[in-house]
Structures are given as structure tokens and as C-alpha cells.
Design a protein around this motif. Structure first.
Motif, PDB file in Angstrom:
ATOM      1  N   MET A   1       8.486 -22.307  62.591  1.00  0.00           N
ATOM      2  CA  MET A   1       8.927 -21.962  64.021  1.00  0.00           C
ATOM      3  C   MET A   1      10.517 -21.769  63.848  1.00  0.00           C
ATOM      4  O   MET A   1      10.954 -20.973  64.391  1.00  0.00           O
ATOM      5  CB  MET A   1       8.512 -23.325  64.704  1.00  0.00           C
ATOM      6  N   LEU A   2      11.405 -22.665  63.026  1.00  0.00           N
ATOM      7  CA  LEU A   2      12.697 -22.446  62.887  1.00  0.00           C
ATOM      8  C   LEU A   2      13.139 -21.034  62.258  1.00  0.00           C
ATOM      9  O   LEU A   2      13.773 -20.280  62.776  1.00  0.00           O
ATOM     10  CB  LEU A   2      13.277 -23.451  62.195  1.00  0.00           C
ATOM     11  N   HIS A   3      12.179 -20.683  61.331  1.00  0.00           N
ATOM     12  CA  HIS A   3      12.266 -19.410  60.901  1.00  0.00           C
ATOM     13  C   HIS A   3      12.128 -18.130  61.818  1.00  0.00           C
ATOM     14  O   HIS A   3      12.855 -17.116  61.654  1.00  0.00           O
ATOM     15  CB  HIS A   3      11.687 -18.884  59.486  1.00  0.00           C
ATOM     16  N   GLU A   4      11.177 -18.268  62.450  1.00  0.00           N
ATOM     17  CA  GLU A   4      10.860 -17.492  63.538  1.00  0.00           C
ATOM     18  C   GLU A   4      11.929 -17.187  64.640  1.00  0.00           C
ATOM     19  O   GLU A   4      12.271 -16.022  64.821  1.00  0.00           O
ATOM     20  CB  GLU A   4       9.647 -17.648  64.223  1.00  0.00           C
ATOM     21  N   ARG A   5      12.465 -18.364  65.029  1.00  0.00           N
ATOM     22  CA  ARG A   5      13.419 -18.553  66.015  1.00  0.00           C
ATOM     23  C   ARG A   5      14.824 -17.629  65.579  1.00  0.00           C
ATOM     24  O   ARG A   5      15.529 -16.888  66.016  1.00  0.00           O
ATOM     25  CB  ARG A   5      13.966 -19.792  66.316  1.00  0.00           C
ATOM     26  N   LEU A   6      15.103 -18.004  64.073  1.00  0.00           N
ATOM     27  CA  LEU A   6      16.247 -17.241  63.508  1.00  0.00           C
ATOM     28  C   LEU A   6      16.004 -15.814  63.464  1.00  0.00           C
ATOM     29  O   LEU A   6      17.135 -15.324  63.738  1.00  0.00           O
ATOM     30  CB  LEU A   6      16.433 -18.037  61.976  1.00  0.00           C
ATOM     31  N   ASP A   7      14.894 -15.433  63.169  1.00  0.00           N
ATOM     32  CA  ASP A   7      14.700 -13.988  62.973  1.00  0.00           C
ATOM     33  C   ASP A   7      14.934 -13.393  64.395  1.00  0.00           C
ATOM     34  O   ASP A   7      15.285 -12.253  64.487  1.00  0.00           O
ATOM     35  CB  ASP A   7      13.235 -13.652  62.533  1.00  0.00           C
ATOM     36  N   ILE A   8      14.460 -14.020  65.319  1.00  0.00           N
ATOM     37  CA  ILE A   8      14.427 -13.486  66.614  1.00  0.00           C
ATOM     38  C   ILE A   8      16.009 -13.397  67.121  1.00  0.00           C
ATOM     39  O   ILE A   8      16.571 -12.465  67.528  1.00  0.00           O
ATOM     40  CB  ILE A   8      13.932 -14.521  67.741  1.00  0.00           C
ATOM     41  N   ILE A   9      16.916 -14.386  66.689  1.00  0.00           N
ATOM     42  CA  ILE A   9      18.469 -14.551  66.925  1.00  0.00           C
ATOM     43  C   ILE A   9      18.900 -13.343  66.074  1.00  0.00           C
ATOM     44  O   ILE A   9      19.961 -12.609  66.770  1.00  0.00           O
ATOM     45  CB  ILE A   9      18.795 -15.822  66.668  1.00  0.00           C
ATOM     46  N   GLU A  10      18.621 -13.267  65.089  1.00  0.00           N
ATOM     47  CA  GLU A  10      19.010 -12.220  63.902  1.00  0.00           C
ATOM     48  C   GLU A  10      18.768 -10.803  64.797  1.00  0.00           C
ATOM     49  O   GLU A  10      19.963 -10.161  64.742  1.00  0.00           O
ATOM     50  CB  GLU A  10      18.705 -12.174  62.424  1.00  0.00           C
ATOM     51  N   GLU A  11      17.696 -10.755  65.178  1.00  0.00           N
ATOM     52  CA  GLU A  11      17.362  -9.413  65.699  1.00  0.00           C
ATOM     53  C   GLU A  11      18.256  -9.142  66.804  1.00  0.00           C
ATOM     54  O   GLU A  11      18.859  -7.896  67.118  1.00  0.00           O
ATOM     55  CB  GLU A  11      16.020  -9.200  66.114  1.00  0.00           C
ATOM     56  N   LYS A  12      18.651 -10.004  67.644  1.00  0.00           N
ATOM     57  CA  LYS A  12      19.376 -10.110  68.780  1.00  0.00           C
ATOM     58  C   LYS A  12      20.840  -9.691  68.541  1.00  0.00           C
ATOM     59  O   LYS A  12      21.369  -9.001  69.092  1.00  0.00           O
ATOM     60  CB  LYS A  12      19.086 -11.044  69.961  1.00  0.00           C
ATOM     61  N   VAL A  13      21.211 -10.388  67.510  1.00  0.00           N
ATOM     62  CA  VAL A  13      22.635 -10.371  67.054  1.00  0.00           C
ATOM     63  C   VAL A  13      22.861  -8.830  66.497  1.00  0.00           C
ATOM     64  O   VAL A  13      23.798  -8.089  66.956  1.00  0.00           O
ATOM     65  CB  VAL A  13      22.871 -11.280  66.103  1.00  0.00           C
TER      66      VAL A  13
END
Length: 76
Positions: free
Chosen positions: A23-35
Motif C-alpha cells: 500500500m505504501l508503494h502504491e501511494r508513493l507511485d500515485i504521489i510520484e505521478e502527481k509530482v
């Protein structure tokens, strides 16, 4: 532990750890995409503004022997 339902299930320590990490990696992927999208948008905006500034300064008539002013030199 009471707020984490995964850790409440007996024998779920390994699965819970993996699930939390996933879940942490999924959230980080979403944040990275938004950035990345935000940076691309800002780059586009900056390029657009620089083009507008460049076009505007090219159209300003200059009087011969008038010194040019660099607005980015920090003195203004």
C-alpha cells in the motif's frame, strides 16, 4: 494495533507487513505521478510565460543610444 484490522487477525503478521508495504508503494507511485504531472505543467507554464516575455520585449521600440536594462539582474 486496534486501528489496524490486518494486525488483529491471528497469524497475519507477515501478510500485514507485506500488505502495508504494498500500500505504501502504491501511494508513493500515485504521489510520484502527481509530482511528475505538476512539474510538466509548471514547465509548460514557464515556457509559455518566457515566450510571452520574449515576444513582448522584441516589440518594444528602442531609441538609439538608450541603454538596455536587464530586469533579471536583481537591482530592480
Amino acid at each position: 494495533a486496534a486501528a489496524d484490522p490486518v494486525s488483529m487477525v491471528p497469524g497475519s503478521l507477515e501478510r500485514g507487513s507485506w500488505c502495508n508495504e504494498h500500500m505504501l508503494h502504491e501511494r508513493l507511485d500515485i504521489i510520484e505521478e502527481k509530482v511528475i504531472k505538476t512539474v510538466e505543467h509548471l514547465e509548460s507554464e514557464v515556457k509559455s510565460l518566457l515566450n510571452i516575455i520574449s515576444e513582448t520585449t522584441l516589440n518594444i521600440p528602442t531609441v538609439p543610444a538608450t541603454p538596455l536594462i536587464d530586469i533579471f539582474d536583481g537591482q530592480y
